[in-house]
Motif scaffolding. Sequence first.
Motif, PDB file in Angstrom:
ATOM      1  N   ASP A 410      36.168  35.857  30.251  1.00  0.00           N
ATOM      2  CA  ASP A 410      37.314  35.173  29.660  1.00  0.00           C
ATOM      3  C   ASP A 410      37.737  33.958  30.487  1.00  0.00           C
ATOM      4  OD1 ASP A 410      37.477  37.117  27.678  1.00  0.00           O
ATOM      5  OD2 ASP A 410      38.724  38.414  28.916  1.00  0.00           O
ATOM      6  N   ALA A 566      49.750  35.618  27.219  1.00  0.00           N
ATOM      7  CA  ALA A 566      49.103  35.858  28.514  1.00  0.00           C
ATOM      8  C   ALA A 566      50.077  35.612  29.659  1.00  0.00           C
ATOM      9  CB  ALA A 566      47.865  34.973  28.653  1.00  0.00           C
ATOM     10  N   HIS A 604      44.650  42.558  33.389  1.00  0.00           N
ATOM     11  CA  HIS A 604      45.386  41.405  32.852  1.00  0.00           C
ATOM     12  C   HIS A 604      46.372  40.876  33.891  1.00  0.00           C
ATOM     13  CE1 HIS A 604      46.954  38.769  29.708  1.00  0.00           C
ATOM     14  NE2 HIS A 604      48.119  38.937  30.310  1.00  0.00           N
ATOM     15  N   ASP A 610      41.705  38.439  30.195  1.00  0.00           N
ATOM     16  CA  ASP A 610      42.824  38.147  29.288  1.00  0.00           C
ATOM     17  C   ASP A 610      42.860  39.227  28.213  1.00  0.00           C
ATOM     18  OD1 ASP A 610      44.760  37.248  27.599  1.00  0.00           O
ATOM     19  OD2 ASP A 610      43.824  35.320  27.147  1.00  0.00           O
ATOM     20  N   SER A 612      45.690  39.849  26.513  1.00  0.00           N
ATOM     21  CA  SER A 612      47.013  39.640  25.925  1.00  0.00           C
ATOM     22  C   SER A 612      47.103  40.143  24.491  1.00  0.00           C
ATOM     23  CB  SER A 612      47.403  38.156  25.985  1.00  0.00           C
ATOM     24  OG  SER A 612      46.391  37.332  25.432  1.00  0.00           O
TER      25      SER A 612
END
Length: 644
Positions: A410, A566, A604, A610, A612
């Motif tokens: 990511d 995020a 995270h 990520d 989110s």
Amino acid sequence: MCGIVGIFDMRGEREINRQLLAQMNETQHHRGPDEGGLHTELGVGLGHRRLSIIDLSSGQQPLFNEDGSVVIVYNGEIYNFRELMEELVQCGHQFRTRCDTEVIVHAWEEWGEACVDRFRGMFAFGLWDRRTKTFFLARDRLGIKPLYYAMTLDGMFVFASEMKGVMFHPGVRRELDPLAVEEYFAYGYVPEPRTIYQGVCKLPPGYALALKSGSNDIRPRQYWDVPFKLSEPVSEADAEHELMERLREAVRIRLVAEVPLGAFLSGGVDSSAVVAAMAQELDEPVNTCSIAFTDPAFDESGHAAKVASLYGTRHHVETVENDDYDLIDTLARLYDEPYADSSAIPTYRVCQLAKKRVTVALSGDGGDENLAGYRRYRFTLAEQHLRDKLPAGLRRGVFGTLGRYYPKADWAPRIFRAKTTFESLSRDLVDGYFHNVSLMSDGMRERLFNHGFRRQLQGYSAVEVMRGHATKSPTDDPLSMIQYLDMKTYLPGDILTKVDRASMAHALEVRVPLLDHKLVEWISGLPPSLKLQGGEGKYIFKKALQPHLPRDILYRNKMGFATPLARWFRGPLRQRVRSAVLGPTLAATGIFNHSYLKEMVDQHESGRRDYSAPLWSLLMFEAFLRNVHQGTVADAAPSILQVA
């Protein structure tokens, strides 16, 4: 715009509990604060909350025909009601009001179940015909207006505009559906016809349901589908001209109202096109409403202001802090079931703003699905082009292996984030598209659920939703196919649900001209190359709009209503996410693998991954459990009116 509820005795003609019906009706007070009405007779009860838009002095519901043998409750707008009224008068029908509700009643008398074929608009209604002992429900073609229903254990059929109205009935079961949980964590919503509860259904878009007293037959029938039937060859110039004419007409018929009217204006192509068409149709300035964000990375207000200035609108803007996350519990109560589109927050706020100025607002929703505006369409077609060049066995072997072992990066530049692409290329078009749009991949959901819950699923995967629609698709063209899939899943399940609940929470009616079914039918018949060409989505729409909108509005990168999840989850919401995801509410469900939940939260927070979107879906699932599922709907529903 309104809220409707009803109870129908499938077993005979028992007395309907009028007090219960009234309480069910009041759970939807926010949908229609102007008036309320009830009707009960043996075996039938109907309730209505009214938001007055047309024929303010009359048109109260439930509404009857001349001899009282047909009665209806209805939510929506029939835009061609005046033409239908003239036709029905010629057939001998007499009207007491000037409202579209009465048109439906007489259309039923004249054409029966085929009446829905005559209606142009957005609608959901329940109708009782005492002469034929028929209870009839219908939902509009694209699913703009919602309709939920369930059967109680003692044979009562219950329906409502929102699920809270159905769930208020004590005879409706409150058991979570494991298949719906699997679907939610794949799509971020529960697609039609399922809901989060076993035995509670959504009537799908373009479907009707006829019930008979004394029968247990509940089989919705489809009366409309997006045709995707290629029209006769047309030049680009002719297509541009006709598209604008059809857009103007779709907007024109949606300008009928006896209350203040305006439009949402984000500064994107679709909302700007609607405002341009409105400005050309109205003799006075258009009321436009926009939301600005304090974070420039998410703020489109400058583009909206440019369009507003171009067309001299009365433009209203409010700035929303990007840390506007206090709505989490409010949204959970509002949607009645888990719903993980974080753009529900700015949508709620723009509806809140619009209601200060207008009672009816036009929006640009539907343009991306109609005219291939999503970036994912471009990526999917590029993948399909590669699939077509390689045998399926080779693709599964090579790309399946690469997808399994390529790291999830990511943090890396996009060119190095190939894991999802490899996984998608190993599949066919439908499975690949499902993989591309999934909130959590198959592998993530496999780890998310514990062994006991996976046994309950018995191998079921949420991809079956798309596979089922694909088998009924009228087209096998790759672009048209994925548009069709979105029109059956994402459009009604996410986009239109979001707008309906957010607007109705503020007693605001939203009209969607780009989802006029005649316009949708015509666009579906255009060659796919006129929708997506040279990597440009909405190709013909943007060309047609060039005389009306600046190029930097038409050809800038799509932004959308985004929220900085995020950053929230590593900052101000860090502890809330950890407490919700790893706390007792989710643990008590017996659904989740705690070690994987902790891994997602830890990775995270550290910035290594990520997560989110998955964490937001878990946060909203936990909020649903606390605010809706664990309490009584009677306790939860009134708190919707407590605006954050």
